[in-house]
Design a protein around this motif. Structure first.
Motif, PDB file in Angstrom:
ATOM      1  N   LEU A  90       0.825  -1.203   0.000  1.00 39.00           N
ATOM      2  CA  LEU A  90       0.000   0.000   0.000  1.00 39.00           C
ATOM      3  C   LEU A  90       0.865   1.261   0.000  1.00 39.00           C
ATOM      4  N   ALA A 118       1.846   1.750  -3.373  1.00 40.37           N
ATOM      5  CA  ALA A 118       0.719   2.283  -4.144  1.00 40.37           C
ATOM      6  C   ALA A 118       0.721   3.801  -4.134  1.00 40.37           C
ATOM      7  N   ALA A 119       1.050   4.378  -2.981  1.00 39.87           N
ATOM      8  CA  ALA A 119       1.088   5.838  -2.894  1.00 39.87           C
ATOM      9  C   ALA A 119       2.100   6.411  -3.871  1.00 39.87           C
ATOM     10  N   VAL A 164       0.789   5.204  -7.794  1.00 44.50           N
ATOM     11  CA  VAL A 164      -0.451   5.786  -8.310  1.00 44.50           C
ATOM     12  C   VAL A 164      -0.364   7.298  -8.397  1.00 44.50           C
ATOM     13  N   HIS A 165       0.368   7.921  -7.464  1.00 44.97           N
ATOM     14  CA  HIS A 165       0.450   9.381  -7.468  1.00 44.97           C
ATOM     15  C   HIS A 165       1.682   9.889  -8.201  1.00 44.97           C
ATOM     16  N   LYS A 172      -1.548   3.565 -14.271  1.00 44.87           N
ATOM     17  CA  LYS A 172      -2.098   3.628 -12.913  1.00 44.87           C
ATOM     18  C   LYS A 172      -3.150   2.536 -12.712  1.00 44.87           C
ATOM     19  N   LEU A 187      -6.557   0.772  -1.744  1.00 42.30           N
ATOM     20  CA  LEU A 187      -6.039   0.986  -3.098  1.00 42.30           C
ATOM     21  C   LEU A 187      -6.948   1.913  -3.904  1.00 42.30           C
ATOM     22  N   HIS A 225      -6.502   5.538  -2.982  1.00 38.60           N
ATOM     23  CA  HIS A 225      -5.342   6.127  -3.661  1.00 38.60           C
ATOM     24  C   HIS A 225      -5.678   6.448  -5.118  1.00 38.60           C
ATOM     25  N   ALA A 267      -5.772  10.037  -7.097  1.00 40.28           N
ATOM     26  CA  ALA A 267      -4.921  10.243  -8.272  1.00 40.28           C
ATOM     27  C   ALA A 267      -5.746  10.675  -9.481  1.00 40.28           C
TER      28      ALA A 267
END
Length: 319
Positions: free
Chosen positions: A21, A24-25, A28-29, A37, A162, A165, A169
């Motif tokens: 996770l 993921a930050a 995705v960002h 993404k 998820l 996030h 995004a």
């Protein structure tokens, strides 16, 4: 007193999931495109939940349709995913935040999905909407498995994290795109306004003319400094530089009133020694508070002479 802080092992998302996770930050960002993404989130959801497939379905307001399927060929579950997403989006409007079913075959609410291709491939079913900050859906992340009871509370919590996030995004991406479109529109307006106030370079015998116009303020397309030139009926070139007190488009409007008055008087044959006084009368009648300086030139290509008249403006520079 007992420690009331939530330990990581007590969280629905176990320690092994936290690293993913956190990744993921970053993923995705980061600077990935939209397709990357979506693909990353779908694969991460499969990894976290051991789902046999994951699909992302766009909400109707975002164009609708299955955008991505990982874990199996798209055609296998596309019909089912589209139909199931419609049920999920309808539930979002009622405040539902996701669906987790141990055996979809035993749920009467999903009975209407049986005719759709892909239904027989799904027993365990987990779907979580991807929401904007106002609660409207961008889409949904859907996961399935052919065995029952494969998704527990922990899996739903991980997928929800998820999608949170991903929702942020997508909102950021939408904002960036909106700002880019606005900036492009503003640039076009700037160019059109600049073209509207800048006169065409005239064709003058025995003279080469050029101009470089740069507004003092990057945010303002024009300002109170303006120029004008036109060939008069006798072949002479009338050239004017005007500086109006003020900034931005409002000052441009005032400067244009001065240049237009000077042009009309020059075309009407007004002598150079009376241009300033007559222009002052015309402009002051409409805009009594307007303050401006001007430099007026009259170039005669037949003999190469230039006559200058100043109205409070710095003198011309002869190189």
């Amino acid at each position: 007193m007992a420690d009331e802080r939530l330990a990581i092992e007590d969280s629905p998302v176990v320690t092994g999931d936290v690293g993913l996770l956190a990744e993921a930050a970053r993923a995705v960002h980061g600077g990935r495109d939209l397709a990357s993404k979506l693909s990353w989130v779908a694969e991460a959801a499969r990894s976290l939940t051991s789902a046999s497939f994951a699909a992302y379905v766009a909400a109707p307001t975002e164009g609708g349709g299955v955008q991505l399927v990982v874990g199996c060929p798209r055609y296998v579950v596309e019909e089912f995913a589209s139909a199931a997403a419609a049920l999920l989006f309808a539930g979002v409007a009622a405040g539902n935040t996701g669906v987790r079913v141990g055996d979809i075959r035993e749920e009467t609410r999903f009975r209407g999905l049986r005719p759709y291709a892909g239904f027989d491939e799904v027993v365990s079913y987990l779907a979580v909407p991807v929401l904007a900050s106002d609660g409207s859906p961008y889409g949904a992340l859907m996961l399935g498995h052919p065995d029952p009871d494969r998704f527990d509370e922990r899996a739903q919590a991980a997928v929800t994290a998820l999608t949170a996030h991903l929702g942020a995004a997508l909102e950021n991406l939408r904002t960036v795109n909106r700002l880019a479109e606005l900036e492009a529109t503003q640039r076009e307006v700037v160019h059109q306004l600049q073209d509207a106030v800048r006169p065409v370079i005239p064709d003058v015998e025995n003279a080469e003319l050029g101009v470089y116009y740069l507004p003092a303020e990057p945010s303002a397309p024009t300002g109170g400094d303006l120029y004008d030139w036109v060939v008069l009926p006798d072949g002479a070139l009338h050239l004017v530089v005007v500086d109006v007190v003020g900034k931005g488009v409002a000052a441009t409007k005032d400067a244009m009133s001065v240049t237009h008055a000077l042009r009309l008087l020059a075309l009407d044959g007004c002598p150079m020694n009376r241009l300033v006084s007559r222009t002052d009368v015309l402009v002051s009648a409409q805009s009594p508070d307007l303050a401006a300086t001007a430099l007026i030139a009259r170039y005669r290509p037949d003999d190469g002479t230039v006559e200058l008249v100043g109205a409070g403006h710095p003198p011309a520079l002869v190189v």
